[in-house]
Design a protein around this motif. Sequence first.
Motif, mmCIF file in Angstrom:
data_model
loop_
_atom_site.group_PDB
_atom_site.id
_atom_site.type_symbol
_atom_site.label_atom_id
_atom_site.label_comp_id
_atom_site.label_asym_id
_atom_site.label_seq_id
_atom_site.Cartn_x
_atom_site.Cartn_y
_atom_site.Cartn_z
ATOM 1 N N VAL A 9 121.995 -67.191 -24.888
ATOM 2 C CA VAL A 9 121.738 -65.810 -25.289
ATOM 3 C C VAL A 9 122.471 -65.104 -26.025
ATOM 4 N N ASP A 68 116.392 -71.194 -29.439
ATOM 5 C CA ASP A 68 114.730 -70.863 -28.686
ATOM 6 C C ASP A 68 114.546 -71.884 -28.689
ATOM 7 N N PHE A 76 116.107 -63.372 -23.245
ATOM 8 C CA PHE A 76 115.342 -64.646 -24.325
ATOM 9 C C PHE A 76 115.210 -64.342 -25.442
#
Lengths: 866, 109
Positions: free
Chosen positions: A493, A447, A429
């Motif tokens: 991701v 994110d 991540f």
Amino acid sequence: VTVSFSSTEFRTMAAGRRESDDPAAGLGWAARFAAARAEYAADARAGRGGRAAQVRYAAAMDAVVRALSADAAPAGPVVVCAVGGYGRRTLCLHSDIDLLIVFRGAIGAAEERFLSRLLQPLWDLKLTLGHHVRELAELGRLDDRNPEFLMALNDLRLLAGDVALFDAVRVAVQAMEAAHERPLVEALLALIRDRHAGFNDTLYQLEPDLKNAPGGLRDIGAVRLLRALAREALAGRTRPDGERLDEAEEFLLRLRSWLHVESGRDMNVLTHDHQERVAALLAGDAGDSRQGVEALMSRYFLHARTVARALDRTRAAAAPAPSAPPEAVTSDLLVGSDGVAFRDPSTAAAQPSLWLAAFETALAKGQPVSDQVRGVIQEHVHRYTAEYFVATPEARRRLRALLQPAPGLSARLAEMLDCGLLGAIFPEFERIHCRVIRDFYHKYTVDEHTLLAIRSLEALWHPVSAGRARFGSILREVHAPELLTLALLYHDVGKWRDDHHAAESVRLAGPMLARLRITGAGRQTVEFLIRHHLEMSQVAFRRDFGDPETVAAFAAIVGSEEMLKMLCLLTLADIDAVAPGTLTPWKEDLLWRLYVDAYNHLTLRYADELIQKDQADRAQVLADRPDDLSERELARFLDGLPRRYLRVFGHSAIYRHVRLARGLLPDEVHATLERRDDIWELTVAALDKPYLFSNIAGVLSYFGMNIHRGQAMTTPDHLALDVFEFSDEEGFVRQNPGAAEEIARLLRAAVSGARDVARLLEGRERGARERRRRLGPTIVRVDNAHSRKYTVVEILADDAPGLLFRISRALSDQACDLDLVLISTEGHRAIDVLHVTKHGRKLDEDDQAALERELERTLEAAYETH
Amino acid sequence: MRLIKTIVRPNKVDDVRDALEKLSIPGMTVTEVRGHGRQKGHTAIYRGKEYNVSLLPKVEIEVVVPEAVVDEVVQAITGAARTGEIGDGRIFVLPVERAYNIRTGERDI
């Protein structure tokens, strides 16, 4: 700069500086100031307009003010000070010049002449002044009508004038601040709140205001001011962000300097156009302009986030202390004023299991995780590997439980991200941390988009509209919602790269799934959702799903209604997190219509789509078969089953089913019982016969099992394969070591006809009827339209012990063959879809009506009391 | 000048846009709308329960074009948006009296 001279020394000071230190000696102050502006502008254009350049420019401004003050020749004691941003020496080319001019006595005509001689030349320079003129006596009083001025006083700095008067000004300001610390803190907090509200409380602005937006320069000033004003409340607090705050300020100052110079005015909004122009300058040698802008904005968001979190921590610490004492939750954790905290931070530092426990508690209590906990984790998290956090089955179970999309999950994940724990557990991540993808749709970093998507998902527990409530109802039915969170966490991701992000996301999810020991169907689910996370929106918004072929093709990709539910929720959350207003009710409707059409296809039409000999997944099952299964045996088992079978069962389950079906004789039953966490799975193979399904369902009810999900299917060779997932409500299996054998024994007896299940259940059903309350309407729908071969019966009813037994028995009583069954539950509602025939054909109209009446009578009878 | 207001199926927007681009039509406005014509919605079934979907999601596309190309534009939209089924949509052609550029304040029609 230290200034110490009396009011009589104005002219001497100005002349002295001109002759000794000034590189532009010999020039007048105006020319020297123009040279300083030109030097600053050159620095700003080159991307060097940070703190050092601004300090130099502020010094040039200081010199101008001093020269003018000297020329203005005050009649009495006066002091000229810089306040606000100018006081801090953060001065851009078109910033306001904030001055405070204080006279010891009353302001009369002479003082006004002084002001005019001081200020007029500054206006002539086309500078924007923010000047405050006061008598000394006024400064001791709190003027709460102008909180900005009170805040600006904190940066008070002497420029010129009477030093004794400046001392008196300082004393007055200090005394006022000390006497009014709490009102000042509250005024500042209110200013911050109001300013942030103007930006919808988010720092993730596509075109950010470098000064005023959350995470901007004003927030840096606010952090420092709060720390200065609330010294006592903040005493002893760690400030892990000091250095990073300075870095953020330097970055923002350079951008702001550039903006002022390039736009020729007090411009603080970094527009798309500006981003492109400044990107090449500040973002290094990042490839094309798009990549350069993305790199620039990634840096911006990283810094803005640092500032915003520093402000959050400072605000929380400066807020009034609550009257209630901290509440002890466990021997290691308590809930205090700013959330869940460790009782003993030094012990917790070496116990990462407590870190997760802090987040578990925060979720359970609906509280944030405290600054103290985040500080401890941030300091020590780098010592641990990703494997460490999921090294034991218990740790993996806890982590999966934590990821259930409950209210507060996204906020806790944001805290985990903030302190580094999320990146430590899910290092993949980290690749999208503050990653900017510049297109015309996304408003947030990747994110943040991900966390907002999870927030959108968890919000479905408390939907804001009837439109959203529809989706909330399917979230409640999802069997393993934590897999949905994992899929959302990883769906983008792969965007660390610029192309084919879905495939890259799947690749990056692989190591995570391996660490969490998520295998088989769970792994397939997460990988499918990531790989196909754009599929449903493509079909819903760009294809004609009024065409049954489109729906059939989409349903074929999805494979099962469980996967459809998860993909639908993921799609909804993903769109909602793109930008405010992206998920319109119009789009919600389209998505819902596609969901309904695909759901109907998967549950009502699937029986017509049989496994084909040339099907790729059939070939794969055959190719992967273990040595004890022949191709012929496996093919004979598969052919004639609906395609759905290959989608809902993994290879190992299919091979188990084939073995289970070996050597079956009439009236025999082969069964296996397996446990997965709190859910049991009973798989039964038998040769089909009347009342077979109802007898099996009845046996489970007899032992007090609550059936949640299941399916039954029959092959052309009359092999019946039934799979039930149930919870052991009364603890029969848990408390009896021989329970599995006892269930198998009763199954054999029931199927062979040695035991009458209806009679066994009589007492249990009577008790249930007496306790039963109606929760929702009963719906029975019988139709011949959806399937070519079967009559489809859909039933929605309040779930109850023995419900499935009664329904299936009623069907058998009507001489119907139960060929395929799908069982599911939504809370306390049972949702069953049954494919039936009579003498090998669909039911005619009379039979349909009779069956509908019989089912309604059976279901209504369950509410009667005796 | 004429305002051409078109109601099409949501999945036909890209096709219509491509068709208009081929005619070098410089700008367009696309709006998510709901409504019904002769189609009058339909009955949907979810888990045994029937419900009426009376207002269907559609997309409205607006373009302003010179009168001389109206027929060509209408033909292009029709070709791009037609499936032959009920619910393909409608095209309306309206006169435009005046148009102003907001940035400059100039009247350009």
